[in-house]
Design a protein around this motif. Structure first.
Motif, mmCIF file in Angstrom:
data_model
loop_
_atom_site.group_PDB
_atom_site.id
_atom_site.type_symbol
_atom_site.label_atom_id
_atom_site.label_comp_id
_atom_site.label_asym_id
_atom_site.label_seq_id
_atom_site.Cartn_x
_atom_site.Cartn_y
_atom_site.Cartn_z
ATOM 1 N N SER A 39 9.483 -19.101 -9.287
ATOM 2 C CA SER A 39 9.861 -20.506 -9.462
ATOM 3 C C SER A 39 9.173 -21.078 -10.691
ATOM 4 C CB SER A 39 9.474 -21.318 -8.220
ATOM 5 O OG SER A 39 8.064 -21.445 -8.128
ATOM 6 N N GLN A 40 9.683 -22.202 -11.164
ATOM 7 C CA GLN A 40 9.042 -22.882 -12.299
ATOM 8 C C GLN A 40 7.596 -23.232 -11.957
ATOM 9 O OE1 GLN A 40 10.825 -21.990 -15.064
ATOM 10 N NE2 GLN A 40 9.766 -23.815 -15.769
ATOM 11 N N GLN A 41 7.353 -23.665 -10.726
ATOM 12 C CA GLN A 41 5.993 -24.025 -10.316
ATOM 13 C C GLN A 41 5.080 -22.800 -10.338
ATOM 14 O OE1 GLN A 41 4.794 -27.235 -9.799
ATOM 15 N NE2 GLN A 41 2.895 -26.076 -10.025
ATOM 16 N N GLN A 42 5.569 -21.657 -9.867
ATOM 17 C CA GLN A 42 4.760 -20.435 -9.905
ATOM 18 C C GLN A 42 4.409 -20.082 -11.350
ATOM 19 O OE1 GLN A 42 7.504 -18.008 -7.538
ATOM 20 N NE2 GLN A 42 5.764 -17.470 -6.210
ATOM 21 N N LYS A 43 5.380 -20.181 -12.236
ATOM 22 C CA LYS A 43 5.132 -19.875 -13.646
ATOM 23 C C LYS A 43 4.093 -20.833 -14.223
ATOM 24 C CE LYS A 43 9.664 -17.853 -14.456
ATOM 25 N NZ LYS A 43 10.948 -17.962 -15.156
ATOM 26 N N LEU A 44 4.210 -22.109 -13.894
ATOM 27 C CA LEU A 44 3.233 -23.098 -14.368
ATOM 28 C C LEU A 44 1.841 -22.815 -13.808
ATOM 29 C CD1 LEU A 44 5.321 -26.388 -14.107
ATOM 30 C CD2 LEU A 44 4.565 -25.244 -16.207
ATOM 31 N N ASP A 45 1.802 -22.283 -12.575
ATOM 32 C CA ASP A 45 0.525 -21.960 -11.936
ATOM 33 C C ASP A 45 -0.097 -20.679 -12.470
ATOM 34 O OD1 ASP A 45 0.732 -24.232 -10.364
ATOM 35 O OD2 ASP A 45 1.470 -23.147 -8.588
ATOM 36 N N GLY A 46 0.666 -19.892 -13.246
ATOM 37 C CA GLY A 46 0.114 -18.685 -13.856
ATOM 38 C C GLY A 46 0.624 -17.366 -13.304
#
Length: 68
Positions: A39-46
């Protein structure tokens, strides 16, 4: 012999999914799937989806799904 190793890795470096294959086309398809499933959030989280090449099954993480 090349072995393609696909890994989905969280920000702490823990591998959450791992598939290894001797088939480059299959490995590329799997990598694309791993990348798209973050997800976009996972990518933002690293979180990352990593595709790497090793020369021996001994270099593949023990918990990997191994496709021959």
């Amino acid at each position: 012999m090349n072995i393609w190793v696909n890994e989905q890795i969280d920000p702490s470096g823990m591998i959450h999914a791992c598939i290894a294959s001797c088939d480059e086309e299959q490995a590329n398809s799997c990598h694309e799937s791993f990348e798209n499933n973050l997800s976009q959030q996972q990518k933002l989280d690293g979180w990352i989806a990593r595709l790497r090449i090793v020369k021996s099954w001994d270099e593949v993480p023990v918990n990997a799904l191994k496709l021959n």
